[in-house]
Design a protein around this motif. Structure first.
Motif, PDB file in Angstrom:
ATOM      1  N   LYS A 170      45.450  42.546  34.365  1.00  0.00           N
ATOM      2  CA  LYS A 170      44.230  42.620  35.157  1.00  0.00           C
ATOM      3  C   LYS A 170      43.317  43.657  34.522  1.00  0.00           C
ATOM      4  O   LYS A 170      43.748  44.485  33.718  1.00  0.00           O
ATOM      5  CB  LYS A 170      44.553  42.980  36.607  1.00  0.00           C
ATOM      6  N   LEU A 171      42.058  43.613  34.889  1.00  0.00           N
ATOM      7  CA  LEU A 171      41.114  44.623  34.428  1.00  0.00           C
ATOM      8  C   LEU A 171      41.342  45.916  35.206  1.00  0.00           C
ATOM      9  O   LEU A 171      41.840  45.891  36.346  1.00  0.00           O
ATOM     10  CB  LEU A 171      39.682  44.134  34.614  1.00  0.00           C
ATOM     11  N   PRO A 172      40.986  47.055  34.640  1.00  0.00           N
ATOM     12  CA  PRO A 172      41.262  48.335  35.295  1.00  0.00           C
ATOM     13  C   PRO A 172      40.697  48.457  36.714  1.00  0.00           C
ATOM     14  O   PRO A 172      41.302  49.121  37.563  1.00  0.00           O
ATOM     15  CB  PRO A 172      40.620  49.369  34.371  1.00  0.00           C
ATOM     16  N   ASP A 173      39.563  47.826  36.990  1.00  0.00           N
ATOM     17  CA  ASP A 173      38.961  47.959  38.316  1.00  0.00           C
ATOM     18  C   ASP A 173      39.409  46.871  39.296  1.00  0.00           C
ATOM     19  O   ASP A 173      38.963  46.850  40.442  1.00  0.00           O
ATOM     20  CB  ASP A 173      37.440  47.980  38.215  1.00  0.00           C
ATOM     21  N   GLU A 174      40.301  46.002  38.879  1.00  0.00           N
ATOM     22  CA  GLU A 174      40.801  44.941  39.753  1.00  0.00           C
ATOM     23  C   GLU A 174      42.031  45.422  40.518  1.00  0.00           C
ATOM     24  O   GLU A 174      42.840  46.190  39.999  1.00  0.00           O
ATOM     25  CB  GLU A 174      41.174  43.698  38.939  1.00  0.00           C
ATOM     26  N   SER A 175      42.172  44.926  41.739  1.00  0.00           N
ATOM     27  CA  SER A 175      43.354  45.237  42.554  1.00  0.00           C
ATOM     28  C   SER A 175      44.525  44.376  42.111  1.00  0.00           C
ATOM     29  O   SER A 175      44.341  43.274  41.601  1.00  0.00           O
ATOM     30  CB  SER A 175      43.070  44.938  44.023  1.00  0.00           C
ATOM     31  N   ASP A 176      45.720  44.884  42.354  1.00  0.00           N
ATOM     32  CA  ASP A 176      46.915  44.070  42.121  1.00  0.00           C
ATOM     33  C   ASP A 176      46.922  42.933  43.133  1.00  0.00           C
ATOM     34  O   ASP A 176      46.681  43.156  44.320  1.00  0.00           O
ATOM     35  CB  ASP A 176      48.187  44.897  42.290  1.00  0.00           C
ATOM     36  N   VAL A 177      47.194  41.725  42.673  1.00  0.00           N
ATOM     37  CA  VAL A 177      47.242  40.578  43.582  1.00  0.00           C
ATOM     38  C   VAL A 177      48.673  40.253  44.005  1.00  0.00           C
ATOM     39  O   VAL A 177      48.875  39.427  44.882  1.00  0.00           O
ATOM     40  CB  VAL A 177      46.573  39.318  42.965  1.00  0.00           C
ATOM     41  N   LEU A 178      49.625  40.908  43.395  1.00  0.00           N
ATOM     42  CA  LEU A 178      51.031  40.676  43.736  1.00  0.00           C
ATOM     43  C   LEU A 178      51.618  41.937  44.360  1.00  0.00           C
ATOM     44  O   LEU A 178      51.277  43.054  43.953  1.00  0.00           O
ATOM     45  CB  LEU A 178      51.843  40.315  42.486  1.00  0.00           C
ATOM     46  N   PRO A 179      52.529  41.765  45.305  1.00  0.00           N
ATOM     47  CA  PRO A 179      53.231  42.939  45.837  1.00  0.00           C
ATOM     48  C   PRO A 179      54.160  43.513  44.772  1.00  0.00           C
ATOM     49  O   PRO A 179      54.558  42.817  43.836  1.00  0.00           O
ATOM     50  CB  PRO A 179      54.022  42.367  47.014  1.00  0.00           C
ATOM     51  N   ALA A 180      54.515  44.774  44.912  1.00  0.00           N
ATOM     52  CA  ALA A 180      55.416  45.420  43.952  1.00  0.00           C
ATOM     53  C   ALA A 180      56.798  44.757  44.024  1.00  0.00           C
ATOM     54  O   ALA A 180      57.270  44.412  45.107  1.00  0.00           O
ATOM     55  CB  ALA A 180      55.532  46.907  44.250  1.00  0.00           C
ATOM     56  N   PRO A 181      57.455  44.597  42.875  1.00  0.00           N
ATOM     57  CA  PRO A 181      58.769  43.933  42.874  1.00  0.00           C
ATOM     58  C   PRO A 181      59.899  44.856  43.291  1.00  0.00           C
ATOM     59  O   PRO A 181      59.864  46.063  43.061  1.00  0.00           O
ATOM     60  CB  PRO A 181      58.935  43.521  41.413  1.00  0.00           C
ATOM     61  N   ASP A 182      60.916  44.242  43.885  1.00  0.00           N
ATOM     62  CA  ASP A 182      62.180  44.934  44.145  1.00  0.00           C
ATOM     63  C   ASP A 182      63.166  44.658  43.016  1.00  0.00           C
ATOM     64  O   ASP A 182      64.135  45.395  42.841  1.00  0.00           O
ATOM     65  CB  ASP A 182      62.768  44.465  45.476  1.00  0.00           C
ATOM     66  N   ALA A 183      62.939  43.581  42.280  1.00  0.00           N
ATOM     67  CA  ALA A 183      63.790  43.198  41.146  1.00  0.00           C
ATOM     68  C   ALA A 183      62.978  42.244  40.268  1.00  0.00           C
ATOM     69  O   ALA A 183      62.000  41.637  40.722  1.00  0.00           O
ATOM     70  CB  ALA A 183      65.064  42.520  41.624  1.00  0.00           C
ATOM     71  N   ILE A 184      63.418  42.122  39.020  1.00  0.00           N
ATOM     72  CA  ILE A 184      62.766  41.217  38.071  1.00  0.00           C
ATOM     73  C   ILE A 184      63.832  40.373  37.390  1.00  0.00           C
ATOM     74  O   ILE A 184      64.852  40.890  36.920  1.00  0.00           O
ATOM     75  CB  ILE A 184      61.947  41.986  37.011  1.00  0.00           C
ATOM     76  N   LEU A 185      63.552  39.071  37.337  1.00  0.00           N
ATOM     77  CA  LEU A 185      64.390  38.123  36.621  1.00  0.00           C
ATOM     78  C   LEU A 185      63.549  37.501  35.517  1.00  0.00           C
ATOM     79  O   LEU A 185      62.481  36.953  35.791  1.00  0.00           O
ATOM     80  CB  LEU A 185      64.886  37.026  37.571  1.00  0.00           C
ATOM     81  N   GLU A 228      58.112  48.546  31.490  1.00  0.00           N
ATOM     82  CA  GLU A 228      57.897  49.583  32.495  1.00  0.00           C
ATOM     83  C   GLU A 228      59.029  49.603  33.529  1.00  0.00           C
ATOM     84  O   GLU A 228      59.431  50.658  34.008  1.00  0.00           O
ATOM     85  CB  GLU A 228      56.559  49.355  33.196  1.00  0.00           C
ATOM     86  N   ALA A 229      59.552  48.435  33.855  1.00  0.00           N
ATOM     87  CA  ALA A 229      60.604  48.334  34.867  1.00  0.00           C
ATOM     88  C   ALA A 229      61.860  49.102  34.465  1.00  0.00           C
ATOM     89  O   ALA A 229      62.593  49.593  35.329  1.00  0.00           O
ATOM     90  CB  ALA A 229      60.933  46.869  35.145  1.00  0.00           C
ATOM     91  N   ILE A 230      62.103  49.229  33.165  1.00  0.00           N
ATOM     92  CA  ILE A 230      63.249  50.032  32.718  1.00  0.00           C
ATOM     93  C   ILE A 230      63.059  51.480  33.180  1.00  0.00           C
ATOM     94  O   ILE A 230      63.953  52.066  33.768  1.00  0.00           O
ATOM     95  CB  ILE A 230      63.436  49.935  31.190  1.00  0.00           C
ATOM     96  N   GLY A 231      61.883  52.025  32.943  1.00  0.00           N
ATOM     97  CA  GLY A 231      61.605  53.399  33.361  1.00  0.00           C
ATOM     98  C   GLY A 231      61.562  53.562  34.867  1.00  0.00           C
ATOM     99  O   GLY A 231      61.888  54.636  35.399  1.00  0.00           O
ATOM    100  N   LEU A 232      61.164  52.520  35.573  1.00  0.00           N
ATOM    101  CA  LEU A 232      61.140  52.553  37.033  1.00  0.00           C
ATOM    102  C   LEU A 232      62.517  52.329  37.640  1.00  0.00           C
ATOM    103  O   LEU A 232      62.692  52.422  38.847  1.00  0.00           O
ATOM    104  CB  LEU A 232      60.166  51.491  37.567  1.00  0.00           C
TER     105      LEU A 232
END
Length: 175
Positions: free
Chosen positions: A64-79, A106-110
């Motif tokens: 997304k562009l820097p001034d755009e909001s995230d359209v997805l909720p934050a993940p609890d897990a990634i597959l 990024e998810a590794i660090g998170l």
């Protein structure tokens, strides 16, 4: 409380059946958000509306562009499924040149739960970069389902999409 799963699909044949993975994840309680690599997006662009309806979320494939909001909720897990040789090797090396790679690096660090279900043929699997990359990812806490109990590479041009082990990937995710 609903758990959010980012399903990241790469351009490999099982991406054409990603709706199966979405439905299976939903059946075990995940709220699924679909993220595609740029090539997978190109493969599936005619189905994006159907995926949005199936998941209830927009399908993402680029930053997304820097001034755009995230359209997805934050993940609890990634597959990551299907995970290609390209994605696995770039992920292990820390590349973030696509949204899909940016999310998983990024998810590794998170310290998010991360599962990768590859789809490779035996010729690709023989490349020395794969073993190194799988080792690095596993050392970082990523569950890479390659080999017994996960995906077993097939003879080139002889993959079996119906045998792609979506259930093994979902079983590897946290409860």
């Amino acid at each position: 409380m609903t758990k959010i799963l980012y399903l990241i699909s790469c351009a490999a044949p099982p991406a054409q059946a990603v709706a199966t993975g979405i439905r299976k994840a939903q059946a075990v309680g995940w709220d699924v958000c679909l993220v595609l690599t740029p090539s997978a997006h190109r493969w599936l662009e005619n189905d994006l509306h159907a995926f949005r309806e199936l998941t209830g979320h927009p399908v993402r494939h680029q930053y997304k562009l820097p001034d755009e909001s995230d359209v997805l909720p934050a993940p609890d897990a990634i597959l990551v499924a299907p995970a290609t040789l390209n994605t696995l090797t770039k992920w292990a090396d820390g590349h973030a040149d696509t949204l899909a790679l940016g999310l998983v690096t990024e998810a590794i660090g998170l310290q998010l739960p991360l599962v990768a279900l590859p789809y490779l043929n035996q010729a690709q699997a023989a490349h020395p970069a794969l073993g190194r990359s799988v080792s690095v990812l596993r050392e970082c806490g990523v569950t890479v389902l390659l080999g017994e109990g996960g995906f077993i590479p097939h003879v080139p041009k002889h993959g079996d999409l119906d045998a792609y082990p979506w259930d093994a990937a979902l079983a590897a995710l946290p409860e």
